[in-house]
Design an enzyme around this catalytic site. Structure first.
Site, short mmCIF file in Angstrom:
data_model
loop_
_atom_site.label_atom_id
_atom_site.label_comp_id
_atom_site.label_asym_id
_atom_site.label_seq_id
_atom_site.Cartn_x
_atom_site.Cartn_y
_atom_site.Cartn_z
N ASP A 1 17.99 -38.88 11.11
CA ASP A 1 17.49 -38.89 9.75
C ASP A 1 18.50 -38.28 8.78
OD1 ASP A 1 17.11 -36.32 10.77
OD2 ASP A 1 14.93 -36.50 10.83
N ASN B 1 3.95 -30.36 12.81
CA ASN B 1 2.89 -31.35 12.64
C ASN B 1 3.04 -32.51 13.63
OD1 ASN B 1 5.09 -32.67 11.62
ND2 ASN B 1 4.29 -32.94 9.54
N HIS C 1 5.80 -34.32 14.06
CA HIS C 1 6.74 -35.38 13.69
C HIS C 1 7.95 -35.38 14.63
CE1 HIS C 1 9.21 -32.79 10.55
NE2 HIS C 1 9.69 -32.64 11.77
N GLU D 1 6.45 -38.90 10.06
CA GLU D 1 5.38 -37.94 9.78
C GLU D 1 4.05 -38.45 10.36
OE1 GLU D 1 6.25 -35.13 8.87
OE2 GLU D 1 7.33 -35.03 6.98
P1 PGA Z 1 13.64 -27.36 13.97
O1 PGA Z 1 13.09 -28.75 13.45
O2 PGA Z 1 14.49 -27.65 15.17
O3 PGA Z 1 14.45 -26.83 12.84
O4 PGA Z 1 12.46 -26.53 14.32
C1 PGA Z 1 12.51 -29.65 14.31
C2 PGA Z 1 11.92 -30.79 13.53
O5 PGA Z 1 11.29 -30.56 12.48
O6 PGA Z 1 12.08 -31.95 13.95
#
Ligand code: PGA
Length: 220
Positions: free
Chosen positions: A62, A121, A123, A128
């Site tokens: 992304d 959440n 994702h 999302e």
């Molecule tokens: P993080 O993010 O590794 O910074 O916890 C993971 C994500 O939101 O995919």
């Protein structure tokens, strides 16, 4: 199904070794790569290996919309800092989601391995809650929860981009292998729900349960 690691360093070493093994066995492999806090240890370990990246192709999961590639919090900047500046990957082989992304991945025979973080959440990439399991690479509106979580990287929450481009669930599901990584007790609840609970579009990671070659790793 969830593999537990005693600590973050051990998990990071394990994932880096898995990626390094794949590059050694298949120097032309296609990798789906994550950003965020969780993969930093993996990249730190990975750049220590003496690997030839000249034929490897990377596909980032992304990127934000609305901040330039050179912005300190862009995922281009993150990848330069954590991986690209340390290995002999060709510029033309470093890809971020764009309109040709899915077509090109398909033409190349699909991804060999995707490493994925997971959001609170559920994702994966920026798919999302509510994302279709057959979604393709697209522009998405970030959820309030994601914006709140990512505000820790910006000086003000209003600076956090509201939109992003993300690899879709279909491309993720079609990868030959998937490794999900999660670190810290705050991630356990969602990881448990996604991989020990039922499948739900409201928790996109749960859809990956049915993948034939997935490893889910957790460090407390
Ligand atoms: P993080 O993010 O590794 O910074 O916890 C993971 C994500 O939101 O995919």
């Amino acid at each position: 199904m969830i593999t537990l690691f005693e600590n973050y360093d051990l998990m990071s070493e394990y994932v880096a070794s898995s990626v390094a093994e794949l590059i050694t066995e298949n120097p032309k492999c296609k990798l789906g790569l994550p950003t965020g806090d969780t993969p930093i240890g993996m990249y730190k370990n990975l750049v220590q290996f003496d690997l030839d990246w000249s034929k490897v192709k990377t596909f980032n999961l992304d990127e934000y919309v609305g901040i330039g590639e050179s912005h300190p919090q862009s995922y281009h900047t993150y990848m330069n800092k954590n991986l690209f500046l340390h290995v002999n990957l060709k510029d033309s082989n470093k890809r971020f989601p764009d309109t040709e992304f899915d077509k090109d991945i398909k033409k190349m025979g699909g991804l060999d391995l995707i490493v994925l973080g997971i959001g609170h959440n559920g994702h994966v990439a920026f798919n999302e809650p509510g994302s279709s399991p057959t979604s393709s690479t697209r522009r998405v509106k970030l959820s309030k929860e994601t914006i709140d979580a990512n505000s820790r990287f910006f000086s003000d929450i209003d600076e956090v981009p509201k939109w992003a481009h993300t690899m879709g669930m279909k491309t993720i599901r079609e990868s030959k292998k998937i490794i999900v990584i999660a670190n810290g007790s705050d991630k356990w609840n969602i990881l448990d729900k996604c991989f020990n609970g039922g499948l739900s579009k409201q928790r996109p990671a749960s859809i990956l349960q049915t993948h034939p070659n997935i490893e889910v790793l957790y460090a407390s």
